[in-house]
Design an enzyme around this catalytic site. Structure first.
Site, mmCIF file in Angstrom:
data_model
loop_
_atom_site.group_PDB
_atom_site.id
_atom_site.type_symbol
_atom_site.label_atom_id
_atom_site.label_comp_id
_atom_site.label_asym_id
_atom_site.label_seq_id
_atom_site.Cartn_x
_atom_site.Cartn_y
_atom_site.Cartn_z
ATOM 1 N N ASN A 1 -12.298 -91.083 -69.743
ATOM 2 C CA ASN A 1 -11.724 -90.648 -70.817
ATOM 3 C C ASN A 1 -11.368 -92.318 -71.832
ATOM 4 O O ASN A 1 -10.964 -92.856 -70.851
ATOM 5 C CB ASN A 1 -9.482 -90.353 -70.036
ATOM 6 C CG ASN A 1 -8.564 -90.220 -70.620
ATOM 7 O OD1 ASN A 1 -8.645 -90.174 -72.445
ATOM 8 N ND2 ASN A 1 -7.555 -90.594 -70.071
ATOM 9 N N TRP A 2 -11.925 -91.743 -73.189
ATOM 10 C CA TRP A 2 -11.495 -93.118 -73.703
ATOM 11 C C TRP A 2 -10.472 -93.356 -74.147
ATOM 12 O O TRP A 2 -10.030 -94.527 -74.646
ATOM 13 C CB TRP A 2 -12.404 -92.861 -74.754
ATOM 14 C CG TRP A 2 -13.967 -93.284 -74.785
ATOM 15 C CD1 TRP A 2 -14.114 -92.727 -73.286
ATOM 16 C CD2 TRP A 2 -15.313 -93.151 -75.403
ATOM 17 N NE1 TRP A 2 -15.327 -93.109 -73.072
ATOM 18 C CE2 TRP A 2 -15.903 -93.322 -74.748
ATOM 19 C CE3 TRP A 2 -15.119 -93.514 -76.577
ATOM 20 C CZ2 TRP A 2 -16.715 -93.614 -75.108
ATOM 21 C CZ3 TRP A 2 -16.497 -93.321 -77.970
ATOM 22 C CH2 TRP A 2 -17.799 -93.349 -76.558
ATOM 23 N N LYS A 3 -8.944 -93.001 -73.972
ATOM 24 C CA LYS A 3 -7.404 -93.086 -74.243
ATOM 25 C C LYS A 3 -7.982 -93.042 -75.920
ATOM 26 O O LYS A 3 -8.772 -93.157 -76.596
ATOM 27 C CB LYS A 3 -7.393 -93.938 -73.756
ATOM 28 C CG LYS A 3 -7.418 -93.723 -71.740
ATOM 29 C CD LYS A 3 -6.761 -94.801 -71.439
ATOM 30 C CE LYS A 3 -6.727 -94.426 -69.506
ATOM 31 N NZ LYS A 3 -6.172 -95.169 -69.055
ATOM 32 N N GLU B 1 -4.149 -88.454 -59.993
ATOM 33 C CA GLU B 1 -3.873 -89.864 -60.675
ATOM 34 C C GLU B 1 -3.006 -90.374 -60.023
ATOM 35 O O GLU B 1 -1.831 -89.767 -60.993
ATOM 36 C CB GLU B 1 -4.293 -89.742 -62.095
ATOM 37 C CG GLU B 1 -5.793 -89.106 -62.240
ATOM 38 C CD GLU B 1 -6.222 -89.700 -63.473
ATOM 39 O OE1 GLU B 1 -6.930 -90.200 -64.364
ATOM 40 O OE2 GLU B 1 -5.134 -89.291 -64.370
ATOM 41 N N GLY C 1 -10.951 -93.984 -66.214
ATOM 42 C CA GLY C 1 -10.636 -94.741 -67.896
ATOM 43 C C GLY C 1 -11.843 -96.170 -68.144
ATOM 44 O O GLY C 1 -12.551 -95.502 -69.096
ATOM 45 N N GLY C 2 -10.321 -96.509 -68.031
ATOM 46 C CA GLY C 2 -11.272 -98.312 -68.101
ATOM 47 C C GLY C 2 -12.829 -97.828 -68.289
ATOM 48 O O GLY C 2 -14.151 -98.692 -69.536
ATOM 49 N N SER D 1 -8.743 -96.023 -61.639
ATOM 50 C CA SER D 1 -9.735 -97.113 -61.069
ATOM 51 C C SER D 1 -10.779 -97.146 -60.388
ATOM 52 O O SER D 1 -11.336 -98.440 -59.191
ATOM 53 C CB SER D 1 -8.893 -98.567 -60.089
ATOM 54 O OG SER D 1 -7.435 -98.658 -60.867
ATOM 55 N N HIS E 1 -1.966 -85.908 -69.044
ATOM 56 C CA HIS E 1 -2.388 -87.261 -68.330
ATOM 57 C C HIS E 1 -0.619 -87.826 -67.814
ATOM 58 O O HIS E 1 -0.072 -87.795 -69.176
ATOM 59 C CB HIS E 1 -3.259 -88.308 -69.127
ATOM 60 C CG HIS E 1 -2.950 -89.958 -68.369
ATOM 61 N ND1 HIS E 1 -3.087 -90.728 -68.957
ATOM 62 C CD2 HIS E 1 -4.971 -89.694 -68.142
ATOM 63 C CE1 HIS E 1 -4.085 -91.144 -68.285
ATOM 64 N NE2 HIS E 1 -4.783 -90.597 -68.029
ATOM 65 N N GLY F 1 -5.818 -98.244 -63.677
ATOM 66 C CA GLY F 1 -5.586 -99.462 -64.700
ATOM 67 C C GLY F 1 -5.317 -100.756 -63.964
ATOM 68 O O GLY F 1 -4.908 -101.248 -64.173
ATOM 69 N N GLU G 1 0.135 -90.628 -68.922
ATOM 70 C CA GLU G 1 0.515 -91.814 -69.763
ATOM 71 C C GLU G 1 0.751 -90.916 -70.739
ATOM 72 O O GLU G 1 2.324 -91.457 -71.776
ATOM 73 C CB GLU G 1 -0.854 -92.622 -70.919
ATOM 74 C CG GLU G 1 -1.535 -93.813 -69.995
ATOM 75 C CD GLU G 1 -2.521 -94.206 -70.327
ATOM 76 O OE1 GLU G 1 -3.266 -93.721 -70.878
ATOM 77 O OE2 GLU G 1 -2.448 -94.393 -68.989
HETATM 78 C C1 PEP Z 1 -7.121 -92.890 -66.342
HETATM 79 O O1 PEP Z 1 -6.327 -92.881 -67.108
HETATM 80 O O2 PEP Z 1 -7.263 -91.661 -66.390
HETATM 81 C C2 PEP Z 1 -7.433 -93.651 -65.551
HETATM 82 C C3 PEP Z 1 -8.089 -93.371 -64.511
HETATM 83 O O3 PEP Z 1 -7.768 -95.241 -65.660
HETATM 84 P P1 PEP Z 1 -9.039 -96.025 -64.968
HETATM 85 O O4 PEP Z 1 -9.484 -95.485 -64.765
HETATM 86 O O5 PEP Z 1 -8.950 -96.593 -65.882
HETATM 87 O O6 PEP Z 1 -7.838 -96.255 -63.755
#
Ligand code: PEP
Length: 268
Positions: free
Chosen positions: A8-10, A164, A230-231, A209, A93, A170, A95
């Protein structure tokens, strides 16, 4: 059904980052091919990302509106994502739930829209830190599933629930293996209660994470059908490490075995 490694590049990425998708495709080409690789990108990149993915990386959107078209300035419909070349979309999500006040009911309508457009859908759920501290993680996830999953829907192939925990997104903090197993088992049971056998087609992903370093220990849990990243999905070097970890897990355990253990545990 193999594992799903989803990125997920956001709100990240201009055209000059598409080389990362090509590099992920190259990595996918060298693996056993048992698992699926998906990258959800900003809408502006979808068409070009599909090209860069070369049929080895599935490309998805990060959100969609509920309607087909209309006076919804700035929104993008599931049909538009499909038209741009997407095959999947993330909905709910945390966010978006937090920053755009999206409710479970809204998430459910977006999941219906995704199905209408023929997209696989990844529905995100997860407890807050406060809910975990109160011992309410399972009940919070269960309530979110019941309210944000349109249970009568015939989900498109490749659809998933992503667990999640908000406190893990994050932050570099990851639940223990026992905590992940407990929640995933409870989600599977809830899906069985709501959908019967039809839930077998839905993967349950872990997100929060995930890195190349911890991916294998998470993916080898039989209750985990993949990860949402994500990251660590932004750089092919990191994401490819996760893809290789998934490949190692699938090679070691064998997909049929995973499914058998899974079915056994669901029936208990
Ligand atoms: C996400 O935003 O879906 C996520 C899992 O982020 P991260 O991997 O950066 O925790």
């Amino acid at each position: 059904m193999g594992l799903l490694i989803a990125g997920n590049w956001k709100m990240n990425g201009l055209g000059d980052r598409l080389g990362e998708v090509s590099a992920v495709a190259e990595c996918a080409r060298t693996t056993s091919g048992h698992n699926d690789v998906l990258i959800c990108v900003p809408s502006t990149l979808i068409t070009r990302a599909v090209e860069a993915g070369a049929g080895l990386v599935v490309i998805g959107g990060e959100d969609c509106g509920a309607g087909v078209s209309g006076a919804f300035t700035g929104d993008i419909s599931a049909e538009m994502l499909k038209d741009a070349g997407a095959s999947a979309v993330i909905v709910g999500h945390s966010e978006r739930r937090r920053n755009h006040n999206e409710t479970d009911a809204m998430v459910a309508t977006k999941a219906v829209a995704a199905r209408r457009a023929g997209l696989a859908v990844i529905i995100c759920i997860g407890e807050t830190q406060a809910q975990r501290d109160e011992g309410a993680a399972l009940s919070a996830c269960s309530a979110q599933i019941a309210a944000s999953l349109p249970v009568d829907l015939e989900f498109s192939e490749g659809s998933a629930i992503a667990y999640e925990p908000l406190w893990a997104i994050g932050t570099g903090r990851v639940p223990t293996a026992g905590e992940i197993v407990e929640v995933h088992q409870s989600i599977r049971q809830r899906l069985t209660d709501l959908m019967g056998d039809r839930n077998h087609g839905l993967r349950i992903l872990y997100g929060g994470s995930v890195t190349a370093e911890n991916a294998e220990s998470i993916l080898e849990l039989p209750q985990v059908d993949g990860v949402l990243v994500g990251g660590a999905s932004l750089r092919s070097h990191d994401f490819n490490g996760i893809i290789r970890a998934a490949d190692a897990v699938t090679r070691h355990s064998g997909d049929p075995l995973r499914r058998l253990r899974h079915a056994y545990e669901t029936d208990r």
